[in-house]
Structures are given as C-alpha cells and as structure tokens.
Design a protein around this motif. Structure first.
Motif, mmCIF file in Angstrom:
data_model
loop_
_atom_site.group_PDB
_atom_site.id
_atom_site.type_symbol
_atom_site.label_atom_id
_atom_site.label_comp_id
_atom_site.label_asym_id
_atom_site.label_seq_id
_atom_site.Cartn_x
_atom_site.Cartn_y
_atom_site.Cartn_z
ATOM 1 N N ASN A 9 0.829 -1.202 0.000
ATOM 2 C CA ASN A 9 0.000 0.000 0.000
ATOM 3 C C ASN A 9 0.864 1.253 0.000
ATOM 4 O O ASN A 9 0.595 2.208 -0.732
ATOM 5 C CB ASN A 9 -0.939 -0.021 1.204
ATOM 6 N N GLN A 13 1.125 4.138 -2.851
ATOM 7 C CA GLN A 13 0.932 5.564 -2.556
ATOM 8 C C GLN A 13 2.139 6.376 -3.022
ATOM 9 O O GLN A 13 1.982 7.445 -3.615
ATOM 10 C CB GLN A 13 0.707 5.781 -1.063
ATOM 11 N N LEU A 95 2.852 10.446 4.508
ATOM 12 C CA LEU A 95 2.697 8.998 4.402
ATOM 13 C C LEU A 95 2.770 8.335 5.766
ATOM 14 O O LEU A 95 2.013 7.406 6.063
ATOM 15 C CB LEU A 95 3.759 8.420 3.465
#
Length: 109
Positions: A9, A13, A95
């Motif tokens: 993931n 991103q 993030l």
C-alpha cells in the motif's frame, strides 16, 4: 500478511505521488515550451514588424501576451511551490501520518 499488505500500500501511494509530480512537471514544461514559441512570435511581430497573417499568430497582441504571461507565472509558482513545500520530507511525514491512521483504525476493529 498485514505487514506485506501495508508495504504494498505504501509503495502504491509513493508511486501515485511520484506520478502526479511527473505529470505536473511535464505539464509545466509543455506550457513553458509553447509559451516561449508564442513569445518569440510576439517579439517578431511587434518589435521586428514581421507580418504574421496566419491564425492564431495574427491574434497575438499585448493583451493576449499579458494574460498568457500571468497564466504562465501562476503555473510556474504553483509548480515551484508544490515542489519546494511539498517535497520529499513532507511526503514522508504525510505517508507516515496516513500509515499511523490506518494502523490505529485496523487495531480498533
């Protein structure tokens, strides 16, 4: 399993952020290139009195160039500001925050 999924993931991103940056930079370079061509024709027309009777070159005047220059400067500032303020450190912090929020949400379930 969840750790691998989180890494995947995060990589997705990171890749999406990088793609957006590349698209923005490509768009800026294209605008710059076209603006320079237009500016060159404008200078040839106005200062060297070369007749350009081809549409859209015959439409170049001071008003058009002023609006175009303003739009180019907005694009320039937007590109520079987004790369300066939203650089690698900002991306890493964002993030990290997203990952922490995801971890807290998953632990709460």
């Amino acid at each position: 399993m969840i750790k691998m999924n989180q890494n995947s993931n995060k990589e997705n991103q990171d890749l999406e952020i990088a793609r957006k940056k590349v698209r923005k930079l490509k768009s800026f370079y294209m605008h710059f290139f076209i603006y320079m061509i237009g500016l060159t024709f404008f200078i040839l027309k106005e200062y060297f009195k070369i007749r350009l009777n081809i549409f859209p070159l015959n439409q170049l005047n001071f008003f058009v160039m002023a609006v175009w220059t303003a739009a180019f400067l907005v694009t320039l500032v937007d590109t520079l500001v987004s790369f300066a303020f939203f650089g690698k450190k900002w991306e890493d912090r964002k993030l990290h925050n997203i990952m922490n929020t995801n971890n807290k949400t998953q632990k709460g379930k």
